[in-house]
Scaffold this active site. Structure first.
Site, short mmCIF file in Angstrom:
data_model
loop_
_atom_site.label_atom_id
_atom_site.label_comp_id
_atom_site.label_asym_id
_atom_site.label_seq_id
_atom_site.Cartn_x
_atom_site.Cartn_y
_atom_site.Cartn_z
N MET A 8 -1.51 5.83 -10.51
CA MET A 8 -1.93 4.53 -9.99
C MET A 8 -2.06 3.54 -11.14
O MET A 8 -2.70 3.83 -12.15
CB MET A 8 -3.25 4.63 -9.25
N MET A 51 -5.37 4.63 4.55
CA MET A 51 -6.70 4.50 3.97
C MET A 51 -7.75 4.68 5.05
O MET A 51 -7.56 4.23 6.19
CB MET A 51 -6.88 3.13 3.31
N MET A 61 -4.87 7.91 0.97
CA MET A 61 -6.09 7.54 0.24
C MET A 61 -7.25 7.79 1.18
O MET A 61 -7.90 6.88 1.70
CB MET A 61 -6.01 6.07 -0.20
N ASP A 73 0.80 3.33 3.12
CA ASP A 73 -0.55 3.54 2.61
C ASP A 73 -1.50 3.86 3.76
O ASP A 73 -1.69 3.05 4.67
CB ASP A 73 -1.05 2.30 1.87
N SER A 121 6.05 -1.21 -0.23
CA SER A 121 4.84 -0.86 0.51
C SER A 121 4.66 -1.78 1.70
O SER A 121 4.59 -3.00 1.55
CB SER A 121 3.61 -0.97 -0.41
N HIS A 173 7.02 2.99 1.48
CA HIS A 173 5.73 3.52 1.07
C HIS A 173 4.70 3.14 2.13
O HIS A 173 4.51 1.96 2.43
CB HIS A 173 5.34 2.93 -0.29
N ASP A 203 2.28 2.86 -8.83
CA ASP A 203 1.92 2.08 -7.65
C ASP A 203 0.82 1.10 -8.03
O ASP A 203 -0.27 1.50 -8.44
CB ASP A 203 1.43 3.03 -6.55
N GLY A 222 0.67 -3.52 -8.65
CA GLY A 222 0.99 -4.63 -9.54
C GLY A 222 2.41 -4.63 -10.07
O GLY A 222 2.67 -5.21 -11.13
N GLY A 276 4.81 -4.04 -3.40
CA GLY A 276 4.37 -4.65 -2.16
C GLY A 276 4.67 -6.12 -2.08
O GLY A 276 5.70 -6.55 -1.54
N SER A 277 3.78 -6.94 -2.64
CA SER A 277 3.93 -8.39 -2.53
C SER A 277 5.16 -8.89 -3.27
O SER A 277 5.73 -9.93 -2.89
CB SER A 277 2.68 -9.09 -3.06
N HIS A 285 1.28 7.81 1.38
CA HIS A 285 0.26 7.89 0.33
C HIS A 285 -1.10 7.94 1.00
O HIS A 285 -1.57 6.95 1.56
CB HIS A 285 0.39 6.67 -0.58
#
Length: 227
Positions: free
Chosen positions: A136, A36, A67, A34, A9, A32, A174, A176, A196-197, A65
């Site tokens: 999610m 928003m 949102m 995002d 992400s 990915h 998606d 954690g 992501g992180s 994605h």
């Protein structure tokens, strides 16, 4: 054995250097993205012009994605912009079957997402209209959240329903995703993982992608026999 895919992400990337950041994950299966709108979720990220530009600077498929609210209106534009896959939230769509068919008609894979508290059962009859289902594993809106193990039973139920269709529908998770949580998600039946992180927070994002994929592959459920 099922094939596992890693979609880093860019929410966790350096937004001032996105072209370079995409180059750091060249061995990923897709990127990915995002989107928003600060209405459906309490955060504001990027939109259609940036998605179009991303497609011009990377060969990676764009896994977009959404949102956002009013998704039935806006989602087809992302397919037209070159997204390989467009995910809309079931909670935001008034006509998910029509939207999924419109996305496919415009050349994108159709994907539907469910928040952690949204039950999967009311949507199982829609699976044949989809190329991917996203469960999610955090509340949508922000990166860096902890994986919600309470969602694992829903992933298992979704996997059983997907296998029952006999169709190659991907099951994405998606939120954690780390080297530890990807094991549990893969064991539950997920086969596409947004990270992501745990990718961009490392010194070598490409190596992180490879490690996550190998870890998931080792824990993945065997692919069902469709013969």
């Amino acid at each position: 054995m099922s094939t596992c895919a890693i979609h880093p992400s860019i929410l966790s990337a350096d937004f001032a250097n996105l072209a370079a950041e995409l180059g750091r994950i060249a061995r990923a299966d897709a990127v990915h993205v995002d989107v928003m709108d600060n209405h459906f979720v309490p955060n504001l990220t990027l939109g259609l012009p940036v998605v179009k530009r991303l497609g011009e600077v990377t060969d990676l498929p764009l896994d977009v994605h959404l949102m956002i609210g009013d998704v039935d209106r806006w989602a087809p534009d992302y397919a037209d912009a070159g997204a390989a896959s467009v995910t809309f939230h079931a909670e935001a769509s008034a006509a998910p079957v029509r939207l999924a068919r419109e996305l496919r008609a415009r050349g994108a894979k159709a994907s539907m997402a469910l928040r952690p508290a949204t039950a999967v059962e009311p949507y199982l009859d829609l699976l044949t209209e989809l190329d991917m289902l996203l469960i999610m594993t955090v509340e949508p809106g922000f990166g860096g959240q902890a994986f919600l193990d309470v969602v694992l039973p829903k992933i298992r139920r979704a996997r059983a329903a997907i296998d029952g269709t006999g169709l190659p529908i991907a099951l994405q998770v998606d939120g954690g995703i780390t080297r530890e949580t990807i094991l549990r998600a893969a064991e539950a039946g997920a086969d596409v993982f947004v990270a992501g992180s745990s990718v961009y927070g490392t010194a070598d994002p490409a190596e992180a992608v490879d490690t996550l994929r190998k870890t998931a592959q080792a824990a993945a459920r065997p692919a069902p026999n469709m013969m």
